[in-house]
Design an enzyme around this catalytic site. Structure first.
Site, PDB file in Angstrom:
ATOM      1  N   CYS A   1      -9.604 -21.739   5.196  1.00 20.83           N
ATOM      2  CA  CYS A   1      -9.022 -22.160   3.637  1.00 20.83           C
ATOM      3  C   CYS A   1      -9.072 -21.100   2.813  1.00 20.83           C
ATOM      4  O   CYS A   1      -9.063 -21.013   1.394  1.00 20.83           O
ATOM      5  CB  CYS A   1     -10.106 -22.746   3.828  1.00 20.83           C
ATOM      6  SG  CYS A   1     -11.674 -21.673   3.724  1.00 20.83           S
TER       7      CYS A   1
ATOM      8  N   TYR B   1       1.032  -0.727   0.017  1.00 19.95           N
ATOM      9  CA  TYR B   1      -0.256  -0.349  -0.104  1.00 19.95           C
ATOM     10  C   TYR B   1       0.960   0.948   0.131  1.00 19.95           C
ATOM     11  O   TYR B   1       2.140   0.996  -0.062  1.00 19.95           O
ATOM     12  CB  TYR B   1      -0.790   0.030   1.307  1.00 19.95           C
ATOM     13  CG  TYR B   1      -1.959  -1.187   1.250  1.00 19.95           C
ATOM     14  CD1 TYR B   1      -2.441  -1.470   0.192  1.00 19.95           C
ATOM     15  CD2 TYR B   1      -2.275  -2.433   1.937  1.00 19.95           C
ATOM     16  CE1 TYR B   1      -3.202  -2.239   0.075  1.00 19.95           C
ATOM     17  CE2 TYR B   1      -2.942  -3.344   2.671  1.00 19.95           C
ATOM     18  CZ  TYR B   1      -3.581  -3.240   1.392  1.00 19.95           C
ATOM     19  OH  TYR B   1      -4.731  -4.207   1.804  1.00 19.95           O
TER      20      TYR B   1
END
Length: 682
Positions: free
Chosen positions: A346, A175
């Site tokens: 996940c 960023y």
């Protein structure tokens, strides 16, 4: 309850120790780290964020850091805080959190995405496009740099006016602030570029001026990139000197981060060992005098306690674990760790959603970010419900329905719960899936579900059982393609391979390159200890040097992943490169790992026959023989609906969920979400 609390304080003395910041105190050492959920961007953002964060405040965390809020319109396409009119929405959030628990601190993250803002107006220190950015950023001139600093400071003062207890300034991940720090993205020759002292000046000035504007009694967190995970990143001495300068500029806490988004090293996927990066924070902690936060793959209280006890951090960030279970800390304090719905990393409903512009949620907890929509409330009428199939869908339905007060009986023909998760947990790198099964097994007891394993039921017996409803979650059956030789001894099912019932030869062709095909390829090419279970193996496989901490933390040498030595070809009928349908934020890791093991991948393959010679195919219309010992069939699934059809024929009130409802691709996220929604409506 008092006894349980005392036991928890004894078992987790570091986790539940208060942290004195001088002007205020954090009640424990756990914070919910920042995640951009998408709630920030919806029309009724205040109310929905309030419900989301208040539930986590009641769940016991000491501090909450919000998703990123931009300090300027060019800082990102999502939520911003740039003027007085926008304060009111944020006040709804802070009031809700403090009403839920007056001792919980809520901190707003200020995030300027810089070159990753996804808008043609994006800005950066130099006009250098990120590998994953949509646009070449506009280079800031001197006045523009000063203007961006002023934007950060104004955003912090507005956050203070909105009732936040502090702000986190993110200086990592690729960023805006981090692009000033790294030489390859900062090619300036003025006072904001060139030497290291000049490159870090932007970050230091933001913190210094923010502290001056908000006064001494306001939390200022700076998120530092302790290890960028890419070549050309920060050197260790730069990380240390930046940390010291940020401390001197007035930061209350430094939070360590371990990636740029374009880095080709996984840092939060399930294949990453628990607390893999905490040692880096520990090393930096020895250099600084203010508290440090560590993060990444800390998903259970014992892991957090071990990190704190080792002196690797003063605080642990558990971001996605708070999506999976808002009450994680409360359950820990009450001695109910076995009831925690553990984050399995996940990424399917959280980061994959975030990076494709969808609302964040959680595979194992579909209520996450939908607290105002999915309310689990007592049922108006208690029903007797039979659930057939104890895979993810059946388990989610049964536990949610029972939580609402229904009398649930759960049947499965197997001798253990779990369905397809019992296959997934066998794949190296997916060991965390056992946690979900542990959680559901405990919920069966907590909510008084009658569990009948090893029992194959039919429509007649269910009708005779007098159930008000039958929910069919019988899952899928592997599809057997209609080609010559499909019954040849060389042809084996993926189920038999994963369970170890089939012998796999040295030369293998895998028919099907969906998620299952990639899992099977991982399993049969894997050798040695799973990287997910050993930090040193993980570091070796991804080229990380934790010991010497070279620039960016990576060796720069192509990692070599140990292999079983099998010659494996992964095939798909669809044209194009296999693996494009895998998860947005994890698919590349699976493709890269298999490529490093020498797995060949091919699309546009038409299967002709299997015989003693191997697998005969057509590729671009030309005959190609794959001379292999084993052909593993991963050619999709068919819904197992026979029981449902029979129930309907018998006039039984039946519903269909999970793979039995839709089996085009095994999708636990969809199955659990569908089951939960149906149970809430039951």
């Amino acid at each position: 309850m008092a006894g349980s609390t005392m036991n928890a304080l004894t078992k987790y003395p570091h986790l539940f120790a208060p942290l004195d910041l001088g002007f205020t105190q954090l009640k424990n050492r756990v914070l919910m780290g920042s995640m951009h959920t998408g709630l920030e961007d919806v029309e009724n953002a205040g109310e929905r964020m309030a419900a989301f964060f208040a539930e986590r405040a009641r769940g016991g965390v000491g501090m909450i850091i919000t998703g990123g809020i931009s300090p300027s319109p060019a800082g990102g396409r999502g939520a911003k805080l740039t003027n007085d009119a926008e304060v009111a929405t944020h006040r709804i959030v802070t009031d809700a959190v403090h009403a839920a628990d007056k001792d919980v601190k809520i901190v707003m993250q200020i995030l300027h995405s810089g070159a990753l803002a996804g808008t043609p107006d994006c800005v950066a220190p130099s006009a250098i496009k990120s590998r994953i950015g949509a646009f070449v950023p506009n280079e800031l001139d001197g006045d523009g740099v000063e203007g961006q600093i002023e934007n950060f400071v104004r955003c912090a003062t507005l956050a203070q006016a909105a009732g936040y207890d502090g702000v986190e300034i993110i200086g990592s991940a690729g960023y805006l602030i981090s692009t000033f720090l790294v030489e390859k993205t900062n090619q300036r020759t003025d006072e904001w570029g060139g030497s290291w002292e000049n490159r870090m000046r932007f970050a230091v000035e933001i913190v210094r001026r923010t502290r001056a504007a908000v006064g001494p009694n306001f939390i200022v967190v700076f998120r530092i990139s302790a290890m960028d995970m890419l070549q050309g990143g920060l050197a260790w001495d730069e990380v240390v000197s930046l940390g010291k300068a940020i401390e001197a500029a007035g930061a209350s806490i430094i939070s360590t981060h371990f990636c740029w988004h374009e880095a080709q090293v996984p840092t939060i996927a399930t294949m990453v060992p628990r607390a893999a990066f905490a040692g880096v924070t520990g090393r930096l902690r020895k250099e600084l005098g203010i508290p440090l936060i560590t993060s990444n793959r800390i998903n259970m209280p014992d892991v957090a306690e071990a990190v704190l006890a080792a002196g690797d951090a003063d605080l642990v960030s558990m971001a996605r674990p708070m999506l999976a279970d808002a009450d994680l800390i409360k359950k820990t304090l009450e001695g109910r760790e076995d009831e925690i719905n553990t984050c399995i990393a996940c990424n399917q409903a959280c980061l994959d959603h975030t990076f494709t512009g969808r609302m964040t949620s959680c595979l194992v907890n579909p209520r996450a970010c939908r607290e105002t929509e999915l309310k689990i409330e007592p049922a108006a009428t208690t029903k007797r419900i039979a659930v057939v199939g104890a895979g993810p869908a059946g388990l989610a339905y049964a536990t949610t329905a029972a939580q609402r007060g229904h009398k649930v009986t759960l049947f499965d023909a197997a001798d253990e719960i779990g369905g397809q998760f019992n296959l997934a947990k066998r794949i190296p790198g997916k060991e965390e899936f056992v946690e979900t099964l542990r959680y559901f097994r405990r919920m069966i007891d907590v909510y008084g579900i009658t569990l009948k394993l090893g029992m194959r039921v039919d429509a007649a017996s269910l009708k005779a059982g007098g159930f008000d409803e039958v929910v069919v979650a019988t899952g899928i059956a592997p599809r057997r393609p209609d080609i010559a030789g499909i019954d040849h001894p060389k042809a084996v099912s993926y189920v038999d391979v994963i369970t170890g019932r089939a012998t796999v030869g040295q030369k293998v062709a895998i028919m099907g390159a969906g998620g299952i095909g990639f899992d099977v390829a991982e399993l049969i090419t894997h050798k040695g200890v799973s990287a997910a279970m050993d930090i040193s193996v993980f570091a070796k496989e991804w080229g990380i040097d934790f010991k010497n901490h070279p620039r960016g933390g990576v060796t720069g040498v192509e990692p070599v992943v140990e292999s079983s030595g099998r010659e494996v070809t992964l095939l798909q009928r669809k044209a194009g490169a296999p693996g494009k349908g895998l998860g947005k934020t994890t698919g590349w890791t699976h493709r890269l790992t298999l490529q490093r093991r020498g797995v060949q991948m091919m699309g546009g393959v038409e299967y002709v026959r299997i015989d003693d010679e191997g697998l005969h195919t057509l590729v671009n219309g030309e005959p190609v023989l794959f001379d292999v010992d084993t052909v593993i069939i991963c050619a999709g699934q068919l819904p197992a609906r026979d029981l449902y059809d029979a129930l309907v024929a018998e006039g039984v009130n039946a519903s269909l969920i999970g793979g039995a409802f839709e089996a085009s691709e095994l999708d636990a996220k969809r199955a659990i979400n569908q089951a939960t929604e149906l149970a809430i409506a039951a």
